[in-house]
Design a protein around this motif. Structure first.
Motif, PDB file in Angstrom:
ATOM      1  N   VAL A  53       0.754  -1.238   0.265  1.00 25.01           N
ATOM      2  CA  VAL A  53       0.025  -0.055  -0.136  1.00 25.01           C
ATOM      3  C   VAL A  53       0.745   1.224   0.071  1.00 25.01           C
ATOM      4  O   VAL A  53       0.620   2.189  -0.700  1.00 25.01           O
ATOM      5  N   LEU A  54       2.103   1.098   0.698  1.00 20.23           N
ATOM      6  CA  LEU A  54       2.711   2.416   1.171  1.00 20.23           C
ATOM      7  C   LEU A  54       3.921   2.580  -0.049  1.00 20.23           C
ATOM      8  O   LEU A  54       4.349   3.658  -0.283  1.00 20.23           O
ATOM      9  N   ARG A  55       3.960   1.807  -0.993  1.00 24.94           N
ATOM     10  CA  ARG A  55       4.840   1.964  -2.239  1.00 24.94           C
ATOM     11  C   ARG A  55       4.347   3.137  -3.081  1.00 24.94           C
ATOM     12  O   ARG A  55       5.157   3.797  -3.729  1.00 24.94           O
ATOM     13  N   TRP A  61     -11.298  -0.253 -10.558  1.00 26.31           N
ATOM     14  CA  TRP A  61     -10.092   0.176 -10.071  1.00 26.31           C
ATOM     15  C   TRP A  61      -9.008  -0.265 -10.850  1.00 26.31           C
ATOM     16  O   TRP A  61      -9.183  -1.565 -11.142  1.00 26.31           O
ATOM     17  N   LYS A  62      -7.877   0.480 -10.818  1.00 25.34           N
ATOM     18  CA  LYS A  62      -6.607  -0.197 -11.813  1.00 25.34           C
ATOM     19  C   LYS A  62      -5.333   0.430 -10.728  1.00 25.34           C
ATOM     20  O   LYS A  62      -5.212   1.498 -10.815  1.00 25.34           O
ATOM     21  N   ARG A  63      -4.372  -0.435 -10.502  1.00 24.95           N
ATOM     22  CA  ARG A  63      -3.020  -0.039 -10.174  1.00 24.95           C
ATOM     23  C   ARG A  63      -2.072  -1.048 -10.831  1.00 24.95           C
ATOM     24  O   ARG A  63      -1.773  -1.915 -10.145  1.00 24.95           O
ATOM     25  N   PRO A  64      -1.413  -0.426 -11.824  1.00 19.23           N
ATOM     26  CA  PRO A  64      -0.589  -1.375 -12.567  1.00 19.23           C
ATOM     27  C   PRO A  64       0.699  -1.926 -11.928  1.00 19.23           C
ATOM     28  O   PRO A  64       1.041  -3.153 -11.855  1.00 19.23           O
ATOM     29  N   LYS A  65       1.123  -1.107 -11.013  1.00 16.29           N
ATOM     30  CA  LYS A  65       2.555  -1.476 -10.299  1.00 16.29           C
ATOM     31  C   LYS A  65       2.475  -0.836  -9.020  1.00 16.29           C
ATOM     32  O   LYS A  65       1.831   0.151  -8.808  1.00 16.29           O
ATOM     33  N   PRO A  66       3.237  -1.400  -7.924  1.00 15.51           N
ATOM     34  CA  PRO A  66       3.294  -0.761  -6.641  1.00 15.51           C
ATOM     35  C   PRO A  66       3.612   0.721  -6.718  1.00 15.51           C
ATOM     36  O   PRO A  66       2.980   1.348  -5.757  1.00 15.51           O
ATOM     37  N   SER A  67       4.404   1.404  -7.414  1.00 22.14           N
ATOM     38  CA  SER A  67       4.809   2.770  -7.440  1.00 22.14           C
ATOM     39  C   SER A  67       3.684   3.517  -7.845  1.00 22.14           C
ATOM     40  O   SER A  67       3.784   4.761  -7.619  1.00 22.14           O
ATOM     41  N   ASP A  68       2.766   3.054  -8.269  1.00 19.53           N
ATOM     42  CA  ASP A  68       1.533   3.810  -8.958  1.00 19.53           C
ATOM     43  C   ASP A  68       0.511   3.989  -7.959  1.00 19.53           C
ATOM     44  O   ASP A  68       0.253   3.127  -6.900  1.00 19.53           O
ATOM     45  N   GLY A  69      -0.363   4.989  -8.191  1.00 22.90           N
ATOM     46  CA  GLY A  69      -1.550   5.261  -7.295  1.00 22.90           C
ATOM     47  C   GLY A  69      -2.675   4.623  -7.846  1.00 22.90           C
ATOM     48  O   GLY A  69      -2.370   3.802  -9.046  1.00 22.90           O
TER      49      GLY A  69
END
Length: 312
Positions: free
Chosen positions: A105-107, A278-286
């Motif tokens: 989550v924090l990434r 919802w969509k979050r492609p990679k950990p560093s993305d929102g």
């Protein structure tokens, strides 16, 4: 009890002290900081793991958070992770231990500061390697105190200004959330309930407050200063929840909440419910949320609650 606890917390803050035995860290040895200087100069958010058992309520400093994440933990219970960027209250808590899901989550934030009471021994190396500033009591003992008004482990509180000189501001909220006017559609909704095996959250629309009133386990959620907990926007995000490799002393495995990927969600704002993707492609993305026509879903200004619910 609420008034007594608030008075006890205020006295502890004014005295600048802990109880006689000091903070107890449930994952690391204590190593007192002699300088007492702020460990963060701003620029990224403060995330605090907050106890959410019945003995931990009412909470302290929860209304000042910009975002409150709700995660499943062992035994069907839940924990909160409150994220602060615009305001830092005098105290936050009760503070409890971190989980593996928190790291993912924090990434999305740039080296956030994570305040937590400790963690399981096998998880600590992962926390140390994660791109964040870990600040448990063993590393920042001057930032924590224990209240005499509650029994341990539900009595550990954080003085956030000991970790961060000032809040970083909204630019640090790199969540992908978009705020603005409500889209067309949605359906009138008075209440929304999310249930885990041993925890329940209910969000009730208040027309007079123009906010969602938060309820926990069939009781109104409040804070130690006597205020109700309210959200401008509530997101029920349906995710995959699987068993992690970590478990507690009773053998209950810790759920791992997968927040990278895509799926369905329900967004509550202005007394209406919107079924979105919802969509979050990679950990560093929102995380982005889109309506059925592919347009971005706007949130209402104010505190956002994100409740992770099992998609299966």
């Amino acid at each position: 009890m609420t008034g007594l606890l608030a008075a006890g917390l205020a006295a502890s803050l004014a005295a600048g002290c802990t109880t006689s035995d000091g903070p107890r860290d449930d994952g690391r040895g204590q190593s007192s900081s002699a300088d007492g200087e702020s460990r963060a100069k701003g620029g990224s958010v403060l995330a605090v793991k907050i106890d959410n058992s019945r003995h931990a309520r009412p909470h302290t400093g929860l209304n000042e958070a910009d975002i409150v994440y709700v995660e499943q933990v062992e035994g069907g219970l839940s924990r909160l992770m409150a994220v602060y960027a615009q305001k830092l209250p005098k105290a936050i808590g009760p503070v409890r231990s971190a989980r593996e899901s928190d790291l993912e989550v924090l990434r999305q934030f740039d080296r956030p500061t994570l305040a937590f009471s400790g963690a399981q021994g096998k998880l600590l190396p992962k926390i140390d390697k994660a791109p964040l500033k870990a600040e448990p009591p063993g590393k920042a003992s001057d930032a924590y105190f224990r209240s005499k008004m509650r029994p341990a482990p539900h009595n550990l509180y954080l003085r956030p200004h000991r970790l961060m000189a000032k809040p970083p501001g909204t630019s640090a909220l790199t969540t992908g959330f978009r705020f603005g006017s409500a889209p067309a559609g949605g359906r009138p909704t008075a209440t929304q309930t999310v249930r885990y095996d041993a925890a329940e959250y209910t969000f009730t629309w208040s027309r007079s407050q123009k906010r969602w009133l938060v309820g926990m386990d069939d009781k109104a959620a409040g804070t130690t200063d006597g205020k109700r907990v309210m959200a401008g926007t509530v997101v029920v995000q349906y995710v995959k929840v699987r068993k992690s490799t970590f478990h507690d002393k009773l053998g209950h495995y810790t759920p791992y909440t997968e927040t990278v990927g895509s799926g369905k969600a329900r967004v509550l704002r202005d007394g209406r419910a919107y079924d979105v993707r919802w969509k979050r492609p990679k950990p560093s993305d929102g995380t982005t949320f889109t309506t059925g026509d592919g347009k971005r879903m706007n949130f209402q200004h104010g505190q956002v609650w994100v409740v992770y619910a099992n998609a299966s």
